[in-house]
Structure formats: structure tokens, C-alpha cells
Design a protein around this motif. Structure first.
Motif, PDB file in Angstrom:
ATOM      1  N   UNK A   1     -16.846  32.328  45.637  1.00 15.36           N
ATOM      2  CA  UNK A   1     -16.482  33.232  45.533  1.00 15.36           C
ATOM      3  C   UNK A   1     -16.325  33.093  43.689  1.00 15.36           C
ATOM      4  N   UNK A   2     -15.212  32.338  43.533  1.00 17.29           N
ATOM      5  CA  UNK A   2     -14.385  31.990  42.035  1.00 17.29           C
ATOM      6  C   UNK A   2     -15.367  30.403  41.691  1.00 17.29           C
ATOM      7  N   UNK A   3     -16.354  30.490  42.176  1.00 19.61           N
ATOM      8  CA  UNK A   3     -16.868  29.001  41.756  1.00 19.61           C
ATOM      9  C   UNK A   3     -18.390  29.700  41.752  1.00 19.61           C
ATOM     10  N   UNK A   4     -18.924  30.464  41.927  1.00 21.14           N
ATOM     11  CA  UNK A   4     -20.065  30.989  42.127  1.00 21.14           C
ATOM     12  C   UNK A   4     -20.018  31.847  40.685  1.00 21.14           C
ATOM     13  N   UNK A   5     -18.671  32.751  40.162  1.00 18.86           N
ATOM     14  CA  UNK A   5     -18.824  33.148  38.510  1.00 18.86           C
ATOM     15  C   UNK A   5     -18.973  32.261  38.069  1.00 18.86           C
ATOM     16  N   UNK A   6     -17.079  31.406  38.149  1.00 19.72           N
ATOM     17  CA  UNK A   6     -17.668  30.335  37.505  1.00 19.72           C
ATOM     18  C   UNK A   6     -18.840  29.556  36.186  1.00 19.72           C
TER      19      UNK A   6
ATOM     20  N   UNK B   1     -10.574  36.148  42.884  1.00 14.03           N
ATOM     21  CA  UNK B   1     -11.559  36.541  43.707  1.00 14.03           C
ATOM     22  C   UNK B   1     -10.957  37.572  45.415  1.00 14.03           C
ATOM     23  N   UNK B   2     -11.117  38.514  46.068  1.00 10.59           N
ATOM     24  CA  UNK B   2     -10.180  39.106  46.995  1.00 10.59           C
ATOM     25  C   UNK B   2     -10.776  40.309  47.598  1.00 10.59           C
TER      26      UNK B   2
ATOM     27  N   UNK C   1     -14.214  38.509  39.783  1.00 10.01           N
ATOM     28  CA  UNK C   1     -14.231  38.771  38.366  1.00 10.01           C
ATOM     29  C   UNK C   1     -13.582  37.048  37.626  1.00 10.01           C
ATOM     30  N   UNK C   2     -13.797  36.548  36.708  1.00  4.59           N
ATOM     31  CA  UNK C   2     -14.238  35.850  35.398  1.00  4.59           C
ATOM     32  C   UNK C   2     -13.784  36.007  34.302  1.00  4.59           C
TER      33      UNK C   2
ATOM     34  N   UNK D   1      -4.946  44.091  55.646  1.00  6.07           N
ATOM     35  CA  UNK D   1      -4.604  42.725  54.647  1.00  6.07           C
ATOM     36  C   UNK D   1      -5.218  42.275  54.079  1.00  6.07           C
ATOM     37  N   UNK D   2      -5.106  41.698  53.041  1.00  6.53           N
ATOM     38  CA  UNK D   2      -5.620  40.747  51.521  1.00  6.53           C
ATOM     39  C   UNK D   2      -5.782  39.485  51.948  1.00  6.53           C
ATOM     40  N   UNK D   3      -6.803  39.413  51.151  1.00  8.20           N
ATOM     41  CA  UNK D   3      -6.775  37.286  51.078  1.00  8.20           C
ATOM     42  C   UNK D   3      -6.876  36.765  49.522  1.00  8.20           C
TER      43      UNK D   3
END
Length: 377
Positions: free
Chosen positions: A282-287, A357-358, A347-348, A50-52
Motif C-alpha cells: 500500500x505504501x508503494x501504491x500510494x507513493x 499504511x497500517x 496515506x502519503x 493487534x496492529x501492523x
């Protein structure tokens, strides 16, 4: 952190990660993410359970899942799933060290021996010749403890893993394994990914601050950014809910039985890869990182000063941060990570305004690079 059947952190998002089901979009679907969704569906068809994934861009947030989170019950993956992020931990560790540099509490050009006297010594290793910077950009030459044959038998093969999965290992234990081997090269003369570098980086944080790297990451990053799904488990063997099961072949090949490896003691990864998070965090962190919310301009520039990697013409490695130029010319910054049963990418773009993020809940197959290309190109 990396497992034997996963290539992570060193190859510009050329990841190997691994029952099928259609992708499910959470929230309003956007045509702009159609290629991403197709790539994720292909990953599941290739064998990843599975993937998220979650994307944040100027249009808002889009999340999707595909496949299952539990092979036995058929329960689907959740867009809120927490998962082990492996070497993505390295960017958090590097961020803390760069904050300490900005505060004047250390220099990246300090030797490792200044902070950890006598720790990096043996079989040609010499911490007096290695700087903190060389730890963070993997130019130290220090042997990677995860490639030690005995360590591999204990933690990456079926028999060894099920006997030793709950062992507690200290950072000193992990460094001692590396010191039994010769360095890969003289400091500063080449590049090679080594998890030992970031175990030592975590030890330096503790020596400088008097607090564990986990405490410093929590205080400096997790709490200010409200990363409510992110944690450093230490020796806790479970992953907080919501979460999926994690699966591995526990072998060098992608054939053979699939094993549930969800519970393990993450001290085997330490500050090289112990963290747990979810895609939104993770999106929030890298952004925030790329937008300059965590580091002053000088330190962010240092972090993004990338060393070229042999054999990867479109990628480079900064200080705990991977740069990749995609086929369409877009540059993305982030990291990938693998640990038993879990392969992740975050990644961003350079301006921090478009993030992906996945996670795959398998570690032996799956084309993560195609998903990244689908989203940004």
C-alpha cells in the motif's frame, strides 16, 4: 466498504476499529517514529487485538507491530501480514478509470447510463443524470446498499453473518438492493459516501474494457508496481498467508463477545472493497500514485480535486482519494477501509515521499487518526 461498527472512507481518517502486547519494531528503530509507536501501543491498550504498520520515507522503511494476530494462540502480528483493505480498493478502481480517460476510452462526464443503460433506475434514481465523476467523488446521491436493513441483518449481525458469510453476490445484486430505495439527494447537490458508487464504477470498467475490474487492476497496477502481496480475491473466502485472524463484535456496540470473522466471501464488497494487500504494497501504491507514476498530470489533478465534506473542515474527497490536513499543517492523501474484522489506513504526503499504511485486526475500536498524527506531526 464499511461494516456497521466501523466508520470508514467518509470521515477524514476518523476511524473506529479492535489483547494487548508491547509493540515490536522490525528493523532499526528511529527516534522519528517514536510517536507513531506510542500511538500504536495506545490502540492495543484500547482493545484492538493487534496492529501492523509500515512507513516508507527518505530514511528508508520502518515497520512495527503490536498486540496479537490470533487471540486463541497468542501468535503475534507480522509486519508482512496480508489483510482485507476494504475501501482502499476504491483508489485502485478510480485509478483505472482515470487511466481509461487518459487513453480517450471514456470521459468522466459520461453518464452512467451511457455505459450501463437502465441499471441505475428506480425510486428516483436515474443513471441518465449521474456522471462517472459523480460516482467517484460520492456526489451522485445513489443510496448505499450497505445501509439497507435486510443487508445489514444478513451480513453485519451475528446470526446473519454466520448463516450468510459465504454467500456469493454479484455487482448487479448489490446495485439492485440500492435501487429499492430513494436517492439520498439529487445528483451534484450534496456529498454522501456510498459503496454503490464504486460497485457501479467497477461495472463501468468491465463495460469499457471487456475485462473485469480485477483483471484491469492487476494488469495496470499490481503487476507493473510488483505488488506481490496484493490481490482481488473475488469469491475466495480465505486471506493468503502470512496473515492474522480478523475479529468483530458483529453488533452495533463495542460490548459483548468477540467473534472470529476471518473467512468470508468478499463479493459482498465487490469493487467497493474486496481487495487484500499488505502495508508495504500500500505504501508503494500510494507513493507511485502521488508521484505521477500511474496517471498523467491532468488526471492526477482531477483525482486530487476534492469535494468538501460537511462536518470535516480539514478534509475533502477527490476521485477515490481522501485529502486530510493534519493538525501540524501537513496534507496527506490516501484512503481508509473497513470490512469485517479489519480496519486499514494508507496515506502519503503530496510528493509521495513519506507514506504510512497500517491495519487493525478488529473493527470496533482504536484511534487510527492518532497514529497518522504521530507519524506525520
Amino acid at each position: 466498504m464499511r461494516v456497521r461498527t466501523t466508520v470508514v472512507g467518509a470521515t477524514a481518517l476518523l476511524l473506529s476499529a479492535a489483547l494487548a502486547g508491547p509493540a515490536v519494531a522490525a528493523g532499526p528503530a528511529k527516534d522519528g517514529h517514536a510517536a507513531t509507536r506510542r500511538a500504536i501501543e495506545a490502540v492495543v491498550r484500547a482493545g484492538v487485538p493487534g496492529v501492523t504498520a509500515t512507513v516508507k520515507d527518505t530514511h528508508g522503511t520502518w515497520s512495527t507491530t503490536a498486540g496479537v494476530g490470533d487471540i486463541r494462540t497468542g501468535e503475534r502480528r507480522s509486519t508482512a501480514d496480508r489483510y482485507r483493505v476494504g475501501s482502499i480498493t476504491k483508489t485502485f478502481v478510480s485509478t483505472v478509470l482515470l487511466q481509461l480517460e487518459a487513453e480517450g476510452r471514456l470521459s468522466l462526464d459520461d453518464t452512467v447510463d451511457k455505459w450501463l443503460p437502465g441499471v441505475v433506475r428506480g425510486h428516483g434514481h436515474d443513471g441518465r443524470r449521474i456522471t462517472v465523476r459523480r460516482l467517484l467523488n460520492h456526489t451522485s446521491g445513489i443510496y448505499d446498499y450497505t445501509t439497507d436493513e435486510d443487508f445489514g441483518r444478513r451480513y453485519f449481525t451475528k446470526d446473519g453473518f454466520f448463516e450468510h458469510r459465504y454467500d456469493t453476490l454479484t455487482p448487479e445484486d448489490l446495485v439492485a438492493i440500492a435501487m429499492k430505495h430513494k436517492p439520498d439527494f439529487a445528483p451534484g447537490t450534496s456529498w454522501k459516501y456510498s459503496n454503490t458508487n464504486f460497485v457501479l464504477a467497477g461495472m463501468v470498467i468491465e463495460k469499457v474494457t471487456g475485462h473485469s475490474y480485477a483483471t484491469e487492476i492487476t494488469h495496470r497496477i499490481i503487476t507493473p508496481l510488483h505488488l506481490t502481496a496484493t490481490s482481488l480475491p473475488g469469491t475466495r473466502v480465505t486471506v493468503p498467508r502470512p496473515s492474522s485472524r480478523a475479529y468483530s463484535k458483529l453488533a452495533e456496540t463495542a460490548t459483548g463477545p468477540t467473534y472470529d470473522v476471518t473467512t468470508l466471501n468478499p463479493s459482498l464488497a465487490s469493487s467497493a472493497g474486496e481487495m487484500i494487500s499488505n502495508s508495504a504494497d500500500l505504501d508503494r501504491f500510494y507513493s507511485a500514485l502521488l508521484r505521477g507514476k500511474l496517471l498523467p498530470p491532468g488526471q492526477l489533478k482531477e483525482m486530487k480535486t476534492a469535494v468538501k465534506i460537511d462536518g470535516v473542515p480539514n478534509g475533502g474527497y477527490g476521485l477515490g482519494l481522501l485529502e486530510t490536513k493534519l493538525t501540524c499543517g501537513v496534507h496527506v492523501w490516501g484512503h481508509d477501509g473497513g470490512i469485517h474484522g479489519s480496519t486499514s489506513v494508507a496515506v502519503t504526503t503530496a510528493d509521495g515521499r513519506h507514506s504510512l499504511a497500517m491495519n487493525f485486526n478488529g473493527d470496533w475500536t482504536g484511534d487510527a487518526a492518532a497514529v497518522v498524527e504521530g507519524e506525520f506531526c
